[in-house]
Enzyme design. Structure first.
Site, PDB file in Angstrom:
ATOM      1  N   GLU A   1      -6.639   4.406   8.192  1.00  0.00           N
ATOM      2  CA  GLU A   1      -6.531   5.849   7.937  1.00  0.00           C
ATOM      3  C   GLU A   1      -7.836   6.395   7.371  1.00  0.00           C
ATOM      4  O   GLU A   1      -8.209   7.540   7.639  1.00  0.00           O
ATOM      5  CB  GLU A   1      -5.327   6.115   7.016  1.00  0.00           C
ATOM      6  CG  GLU A   1      -4.018   5.906   7.782  1.00  0.00           C
ATOM      7  CD  GLU A   1      -2.888   5.286   6.980  1.00  0.00           C
ATOM      8  OE1 GLU A   1      -2.906   5.365   5.743  1.00  0.00           O
ATOM      9  OE2 GLU A   1      -1.973   4.712   7.612  1.00  0.00           O
TER      10      GLU A   1
ATOM     11  N   SER B   1       3.801  -2.236  10.353  1.00  0.00           N
ATOM     12  CA  SER B   1       5.247  -2.307  10.532  1.00  0.00           C
ATOM     13  C   SER B   1       5.840  -3.663  10.137  1.00  0.00           C
ATOM     14  O   SER B   1       6.726  -4.185  10.820  1.00  0.00           O
ATOM     15  CB  SER B   1       5.624  -1.920  11.972  1.00  0.00           C
ATOM     16  OG  SER B   1       5.210  -0.586  12.238  1.00  0.00           O
TER      17      SER B   1
ATOM     18  N   GLU C   1      -5.012  -5.053  10.642  1.00  0.00           N
ATOM     19  CA  GLU C   1      -4.009  -4.013  10.827  1.00  0.00           C
ATOM     20  C   GLU C   1      -4.284  -3.291  12.144  1.00  0.00           C
ATOM     21  O   GLU C   1      -5.103  -2.361  12.191  1.00  0.00           O
ATOM     22  CB  GLU C   1      -4.068  -2.997   9.677  1.00  0.00           C
ATOM     23  CG  GLU C   1      -3.770  -3.595   8.325  1.00  0.00           C
ATOM     24  CD  GLU C   1      -3.208  -2.557   7.357  1.00  0.00           C
ATOM     25  OE1 GLU C   1      -2.139  -2.825   6.789  1.00  0.00           O
ATOM     26  OE2 GLU C   1      -3.805  -1.475   7.202  1.00  0.00           O
TER      27      GLU C   1
ATOM     28  N   HIS D   1      -9.422   0.931   5.293  1.00  0.00           N
ATOM     29  CA  HIS D   1      -8.107   1.111   5.908  1.00  0.00           C
ATOM     30  C   HIS D   1      -8.252   1.989   7.145  1.00  0.00           C
ATOM     31  O   HIS D   1      -9.097   2.895   7.173  1.00  0.00           O
ATOM     32  CB  HIS D   1      -7.132   1.745   4.909  1.00  0.00           C
ATOM     33  CG  HIS D   1      -5.722   1.720   5.410  1.00  0.00           C
ATOM     34  ND1 HIS D   1      -5.243   2.654   6.294  1.00  0.00           N
ATOM     35  CD2 HIS D   1      -4.713   0.840   5.199  1.00  0.00           C
ATOM     36  CE1 HIS D   1      -3.981   2.344   6.590  1.00  0.00           C
ATOM     37  NE2 HIS D   1      -3.641   1.252   5.938  1.00  0.00           N
TER      38      HIS D   1
ATOM     39  N   ASN E   1       0.875  -1.177   0.000  1.00  0.00           N
ATOM     40  CA  ASN E   1       0.000   0.000   0.000  1.00  0.00           C
ATOM     41  C   ASN E   1       0.911   1.225   0.000  1.00  0.00           C
ATOM     42  O   ASN E   1       1.536   1.530   1.004  1.00  0.00           O
ATOM     43  CB  ASN E   1      -0.884  -0.050   1.254  1.00  0.00           C
ATOM     44  CG  ASN E   1      -1.687   1.217   1.454  1.00  0.00           C
ATOM     45  OD1 ASN E   1      -1.709   2.105   0.594  1.00  0.00           O
ATOM     46  ND2 ASN E   1      -2.352   1.319   2.604  1.00  0.00           N
TER      47      ASN E   1
ATOM     48  N   LYS F   1       0.164   4.236  -0.118  1.00  0.00           N
ATOM     49  CA  LYS F   1      -0.428   5.412   0.554  1.00  0.00           C
ATOM     50  C   LYS F   1      -0.246   6.674  -0.299  1.00  0.00           C
ATOM     51  O   LYS F   1      -0.325   6.599  -1.521  1.00  0.00           O
ATOM     52  CB  LYS F   1       0.151   5.550   1.968  1.00  0.00           C
ATOM     53  CG  LYS F   1      -0.058   4.252   2.774  1.00  0.00           C
ATOM     54  CD  LYS F   1       0.124   4.396   4.247  1.00  0.00           C
ATOM     55  CE  LYS F   1      -0.124   3.049   4.922  1.00  0.00           C
ATOM     56  NZ  LYS F   1      -0.022   3.105   6.364  1.00  0.00           N
TER      57      LYS F   1
ATOM     58  N   GLY G   1       2.781   2.225  10.911  1.00  0.00           N
ATOM     59  CA  GLY G   1       3.722   3.335  10.754  1.00  0.00           C
ATOM     60  C   GLY G   1       4.437   3.714  12.035  1.00  0.00           C
ATOM     61  O   GLY G   1       5.067   4.760  12.115  1.00  0.00           O
TER      62      GLY G   1
HETATM   63  P1  13P Z   1       3.223   0.327   7.786  1.00  0.00           P
HETATM   64  O1  13P Z   1       3.747  -0.934   7.146  1.00  0.00           O
HETATM   65  O2  13P Z   1       3.917   1.557   7.313  1.00  0.00           O
HETATM   66  O3  13P Z   1       3.133   0.205   9.268  1.00  0.00           O
HETATM   67  O4  13P Z   1       1.710   0.495   7.247  1.00  0.00           O
HETATM   68  C1  13P Z   1       0.838  -0.573   7.326  1.00  0.00           C
HETATM   69  C2  13P Z   1      -0.380  -0.233   6.552  1.00  0.00           C
HETATM   70  O5  13P Z   1      -1.165   0.613   6.947  1.00  0.00           O
HETATM   71  C3  13P Z   1      -0.594  -0.925   5.279  1.00  0.00           C
HETATM   72  O6  13P Z   1      -1.877  -0.697   4.791  1.00  0.00           O
END
Ligand code: 13P
Length: 250
Positions: free
Chosen positions: A97, A213, A167, A95, A10, A12, A173
């Protein structure tokens, strides 16, 4: 029942078109002959650039969201028809976010899930608890609600186009990864939820990715767990040097 591994990146809100093209080309080369199922989900404006690069390879093309309506007066939204036109095969929905920053609720996500399936897409439905919810002992309950509500009205026959990604919000992150054991506990729980909704056979087949992560250093331990069937990778998906080793773990 053996499930195949599915590793997704992803991207982002990162990368410009030239950067996205470079990364996509390097991933095509790096993952050629890879044993697992792969996906990249670039930002909307990058999709048209990445599409011809991954076409015909073992990397699927994904999007990170879609509108809940097919088309119409929805300023700033992107429709399933537009994504289909670009060759997108998979849409990430719910997601964290989107849920927490952009306040998407289960009802809206469910609408998107049904629309995406109706238009023939595969989707990755993300579920996961916040740190407060985990500390309050509610991780399972939160993931159950998000799974049940997200899949409301989804026919059993469409379930082979649904992937779930666990997740935990506190692991995204942050550099903090759920331990393989903790992640596996939630994955097993979500699988039971699917069994209750659709039966044991469907639950055994369901691909449940872990996200939060994931790095080259922890991928193999996570993937070794019974109920962890792949990864949804954020930060580490932005570089070939980190995504390829994750994708080729073990
Ligand atoms: P990270 O791997 O940066 O922690 O993000 C995970 C994520 O949100 C994937 O959709």
């Amino acid at each position: 029942m053996s499930r195949s591994y599915y590793i997704a990146g992803n991207w982002k809100m990162y990368k410009t078109r030239p950067e996205a093209a470079d990364l996509a080309k390097a991933l095509v080369a790096g993952l050629r002959g890879g044993k697992h199922k792969y996906l990249v989900a670039p930002g909307f404006t990058l999709i048209e650039t990445v599409a011809p690069i991954v076409k015909g390879t073992n990397i699927r093309l994904g999007a990170q969201n879609c509108a809940a309506e097919e088309q119409g007066a929805h300023t700033g939204e992107v429709s399933v028809l537009q994504l289909k036109d670009l060759g997108v095969e998979t849409i990430i929905l719910g997601h964290s976010e989107r849920r927490h920053v952009y306040k998407e609720d289960d009802a809206l996500i469910n609408k998107k899930v049904k629309l995406a399936l109706q238009h023939g897409f595969e989707l990755i439905l993300c579920v996961g608890e916040t740190l407060d919810e985990r500390e309050a002992g509610r991780a399972e309950a939160v993931c159950e609600t998000q799974t049940v509500e997200g899949l409301k009205g989804v026919a059993a026959g469409d379930l082979n186009r649904v992937v779930i990604a666990y997740e935990p919000v506190w692991a995204i992150g942050t550099g903090k990864t759920a331990t393989p054991e903790d992640a596996d506990t939630i994955h097993a729980y979500v699988r039971q939820v699917i069994a209750k909704l659709y039966g044991q056979g469907a639950a055994e087949k369901m691909i449940i990715q872990y996200g939060g992560s994931v790095k080259p250093e922890n991928a193999a331990q996570l993937m070794a767990k019974e109920n962890i069937d792949g990864a949804l990778v954020g930060g580490a998906s932005l570089k070939t040097e980190t995504f390829v080793p994750i994708a080729q773990f073990g």
